[in-house]
Design a protein around this motif. Sequence first.
Motif, PDB file in Angstrom:
ATOM      1  N   LEU A 167       0.833  -1.195   0.000  1.00 20.95           N
ATOM      2  CA  LEU A 167       0.000   0.000   0.000  1.00 20.95           C
ATOM      3  C   LEU A 167       0.871   1.251   0.000  1.00 20.95           C
ATOM      4  CD1 LEU A 167      -2.759   1.316   0.043  1.00 20.95           C
ATOM      5  CD2 LEU A 167      -2.771   1.063   2.532  1.00 20.95           C
ATOM      6  N   ALA A 168       1.968   1.228   0.750  1.00 23.91           N
ATOM      7  CA  ALA A 168       2.881   2.368   0.769  1.00 23.91           C
ATOM      8  C   ALA A 168       3.472   2.621  -0.619  1.00 23.91           C
ATOM      9  CB  ALA A 168       3.995   2.137   1.795  1.00 23.91           C
ATOM     10  N   LEU A 212       2.052   1.783  -3.514  1.00 20.71           N
ATOM     11  CA  LEU A 212       0.978   2.302  -4.352  1.00 20.71           C
ATOM     12  C   LEU A 212       0.672   3.764  -4.022  1.00 20.71           C
ATOM     13  CD1 LEU A 212      -1.309  -0.839  -4.446  1.00 20.71           C
ATOM     14  CD2 LEU A 212       0.136   0.054  -6.280  1.00 20.71           C
ATOM     15  N   GLN A 213       0.778   4.139  -2.755  1.00 21.69           N
ATOM     16  CA  GLN A 213       0.596   5.540  -2.374  1.00 21.69           C
ATOM     17  C   GLN A 213       1.701   6.398  -2.979  1.00 21.69           C
ATOM     18  OE1 GLN A 213       0.305   4.976   1.878  1.00 21.69           O
ATOM     19  NE2 GLN A 213      -1.920   5.214   1.830  1.00 21.69           N
ATOM     20  N   GLY A 268      -2.854   5.717  -3.916  1.00 23.94           N
ATOM     21  CA  GLY A 268      -3.356   5.393  -2.581  1.00 23.94           C
ATOM     22  C   GLY A 268      -4.793   5.786  -2.339  1.00 23.94           C
ATOM     23  N   GLU A 269      -5.142   7.046  -2.588  1.00 25.27           N
ATOM     24  CA  GLU A 269      -6.504   7.521  -2.314  1.00 25.27           C
ATOM     25  C   GLU A 269      -7.530   6.769  -3.164  1.00 25.27           C
ATOM     26  OE1 GLU A 269      -7.117  11.731  -2.385  1.00 25.27           O
ATOM     27  OE2 GLU A 269      -5.200  12.102  -1.395  1.00 25.27           O
ATOM     28  N   VAL A 292      -7.892   3.130  -1.798  1.00 26.77           N
ATOM     29  CA  VAL A 292      -8.618   3.077  -0.532  1.00 26.77           C
ATOM     30  C   VAL A 292     -10.108   3.341  -0.754  1.00 26.77           C
ATOM     31  CG1 VAL A 292      -8.890   4.216   1.712  1.00 26.77           C
ATOM     32  CG2 VAL A 292      -6.617   3.595   0.898  1.00 26.77           C
TER      33      VAL A 292
END
Length: 78
Positions: free
Chosen positions: A37-38, A40-41, A46-47, A50
């Motif tokens: 996830l980090a 991809l952010q 990320g946003e 999510v």
Amino acid sequence: MAAALLLARDGHEVTVYERFAVAQPLGSGLMIQPTGLAVLQALGLGERLVAMAARHRAAVRAGGGHGRGGVGRALCGA
């Protein structure tokens, strides 16, 4: 997928293949760990990720146990 995105951003032609012909409601999920996830952010996703994600509450092992050690505890506190 992150590698495909980075290669495409660098100007390479990239094709990502899916193993299944049609996505099904069960068995077609993708679990992303915190490190993933980090990444991809950092790629600016990320946003968006999510916003369309579902929170994972527990894992079920092939042998029937849940979570870590098969004792039925959820892997996250949500």
